[in-house]
Enzyme design. Structure first.
Site, PDB file in Angstrom:
ATOM      1  N   GLY A   1       0.767  -1.176  -0.008  1.00  0.00           N
ATOM      2  CA  GLY A   1      -0.040  -0.003  -0.089  1.00  0.00           C
ATOM      3  C   GLY A   1       0.835   1.260   0.041  1.00  0.00           C
TER       4      GLY A   1
ATOM      5  N   GLY B   1       3.733  -3.276  -3.904  1.00  0.00           N
ATOM      6  CA  GLY B   1       3.494  -3.339  -5.560  1.00  0.00           C
ATOM      7  C   GLY B   1       3.800  -2.098  -6.082  1.00  0.00           C
ATOM      8  N   ARG B   2       2.808  -1.185  -5.957  1.00  0.00           N
ATOM      9  CA  ARG B   2       3.098   0.012  -6.715  1.00  0.00           C
ATOM     10  C   ARG B   2       4.375   0.624  -6.457  1.00  0.00           C
ATOM     11  NH1 ARG B   2      -1.851   3.134  -7.652  1.00  0.00           N
ATOM     12  NH2 ARG B   2      -2.533   1.604  -6.011  1.00  0.00           N
TER      13      ARG B   2
ATOM     14  N   CYS C   1     -15.173   4.243 -27.864  1.00  0.00           N
ATOM     15  CA  CYS C   1     -16.137   5.050 -28.088  1.00  0.00           C
ATOM     16  C   CYS C   1     -17.026   5.278 -26.885  1.00  0.00           C
ATOM     17  CB  CYS C   1     -16.995   3.978 -29.222  1.00  0.00           C
ATOM     18  SG  CYS C   1     -17.030   2.312 -28.479  1.00  0.00           S
TER      19      CYS C   1
END
Ligand code: LLP
Length: 425
Positions: free
Chosen positions: A244, A281-282, A349
């Protein structure tokens, strides 16, 4: 951004100019800096080296949901860490990259049977358990295989954390973890089971935790629970204090002060005399990657000026899914041009296919390269084939060296595995 620097007006990744990558691999493409990943790993590691004794250093288990390319996993493996996985697919990737089971931890929320079997066959280090029925399933499969699996129980500390409601996990109304009472009960029952070995507690309060002070009360809750379990003569020898850790997406981002963080661990977790694990992680890869893209057109309407890129929300979904901010900049400095306010969009789209609204940028023209920054984590790993767009390639650069660690998908890749019903002409 670490690893991405401007030289003579051109943005480089390590020593390589980004236009060279665009020539080699086309656009859109994910581009990662190996030096930047190494620097992040070392920064976290050395923060702990300063605050914790040599024989009590934490095992840094990279949470590979952030970026699970086997080239990235191999790089992190060479740095000496472990791996956090949440699926049979991530286990497969980790093993392919060379991780040994003893350094792999499974934290998935709803572990299916095939996944538990595969983890058991790989003799992984531990299962972080979420629910009683999951524990029973692990015990049953371990019994069939004649094994004894290490299990940790995930605490829900009822603490807020996480940069967005969708990635916050530590409050009692979230599906994750269990209360202290529930864990005490599961721990006791597990201690009486033949094929599981209850070894400790885990906690993870969310992702991109910008309220970094939230880690402290979460760890205090873990410490209180350890004391309570030990008072019942239960053995607690391992603590997994989650991931985190935030990165800077823009200059105003609140960053984790690594020294203060390591100090909290030294004050609250270290005295409990357990092994310590983390699941970043990040933090390891987020700032180490960009999405390199080319401007298809600039479209002006009465209301807005749209910068239409060849990358879209299928390549990077964070801005539309979490209203996440990502820096955007031209690859070649447009000195002397005016600043223009753009809505930066992709070709899909949907109006949600927007990377930024009313973003002031120096004027950008058709054909010019642009990067979307801080895209190394939860970028490619969350990409999809929506609108039948082939997945982009991934390029890892280390100094002067360039490796295509994933090729761009082809059109035939798009329909691989599909078939025409034989009852249709
Ligand atoms: N450990 C557990 C149990 C987790 O659930 C997670 C992330 C991590 C570790 C790693 O968290 P990190 O250090 O990367 O913050 N897709 C979202 C992020 C979802 C994170 C899910 N769990 C995003 O793009 O922001």
């Amino acid at each position: 951004m670490n690893g991405f620097t401007e030289k003579n007006g051109i943005l480089h990744v390590d020593n390589v100019p980004l236009p060279e990558i665009a020539r080699l691999a086309g656009t859109p493409a994910y581009v990662y800096s190996a030096s930047s990943i190494r620097a992040q790993y070392e920064a976290l590691k050395s923060a702990f080296e300063k605050k914790l004794p040599a024989d009590r250093q934490p095992l840094l288990c990279y949470a590979c949901k952030a970026n699970s390319n086997i080239g990235i996993l191999k790089l992190l493996k060479t740095l000496g860490g472990g791996l956090e996985i949440v699926s049979e697919g991530e286990l497969y990737r980790g093993l392919e990259a060379g991780f040994k089971g003893e350094k792999i931890i499974s934290t998935s929320f709803g572990k299916n049977e095939a996944e538990v079997r595969a983890c058991m066959d790989a003799d992984i280090r531990q299962f972080n358990v979420e629910a009683w029925e999951e524990l029973e399933q692990i015990n049953k499969i371990a019994a069939e295989k004649g094994k004894k699996a290490n299990v940790l129980f995930r605490l829900n500390p009822n603490v807020s954390g996480g940069g967005h409601a969708k990635i916050s996990t530590g409050r009692k109304d979230h599906k994750f973890g269990n209360t202290e009472d529930k864990i005490a009960e599961m721990y006791r029952r597990a201690a009486g089971m033949k094929h599981v070995n209850p070894v400790g507690i885990s906690v993870h309060i969310g992702s991109q935790v910008t309220t970094v002070e939230s880690f402290r009360p979460a760890y205090e809750n873990v410490a209180a629970l350890v004391k309570r379990l030990r008072a019942e003569k239960l053995t607690v020898e391992r603590l997994d204090i989650g991931g985190g850790f935030p990165i800077a997406y823009d200059s105003s981002s609140t960053l984790l002060d690594l020294d203060a963080f390591a100090q909290w661990v030294a004050e609250i977790i270290l005295p409990l005399d357990t092994e310590i694990q983390l699941e970043p992680g990040r933090y390891m890869v987020g700032n180490a990657g960009v999405l390199l893209t080319e401007t298809l057109y600039v479209k002006e309407t009465d209301a807005r000026k749209f910068l239409v890129l060849d990358a879209a929300m299928n390549d990077l979904i964070r801005p539309t899914l979490y209203e996440a901010y990502h820096g955007i900049r031209p690859v070649v400095t447009n000195a002397g041009r005016n600043t223009v306010s753009y809505d930066v969009v992709g070709p899909i789209c949907e109006s949600g296919d927007t990377f930024a609204k009313e973003r002031p940028l120096t004027e950008i023209r058709k054909g010019e390269l642009v990067v979307i920054e801080s895209a190394g984590a939860y970028g490619f790993s969350m990409a999809s084939n929506y609108n039948s767009r082939p997945l982009p390639p991934e390029i890892l650069v280390d100094g002067d060296k360039i490796a295509v660690i994933r090729k761009r998908q082809t059109l035939s890749d798009l329909i691989r595995g599909e078939s025409l019903p034989d009852w249709l002409d």
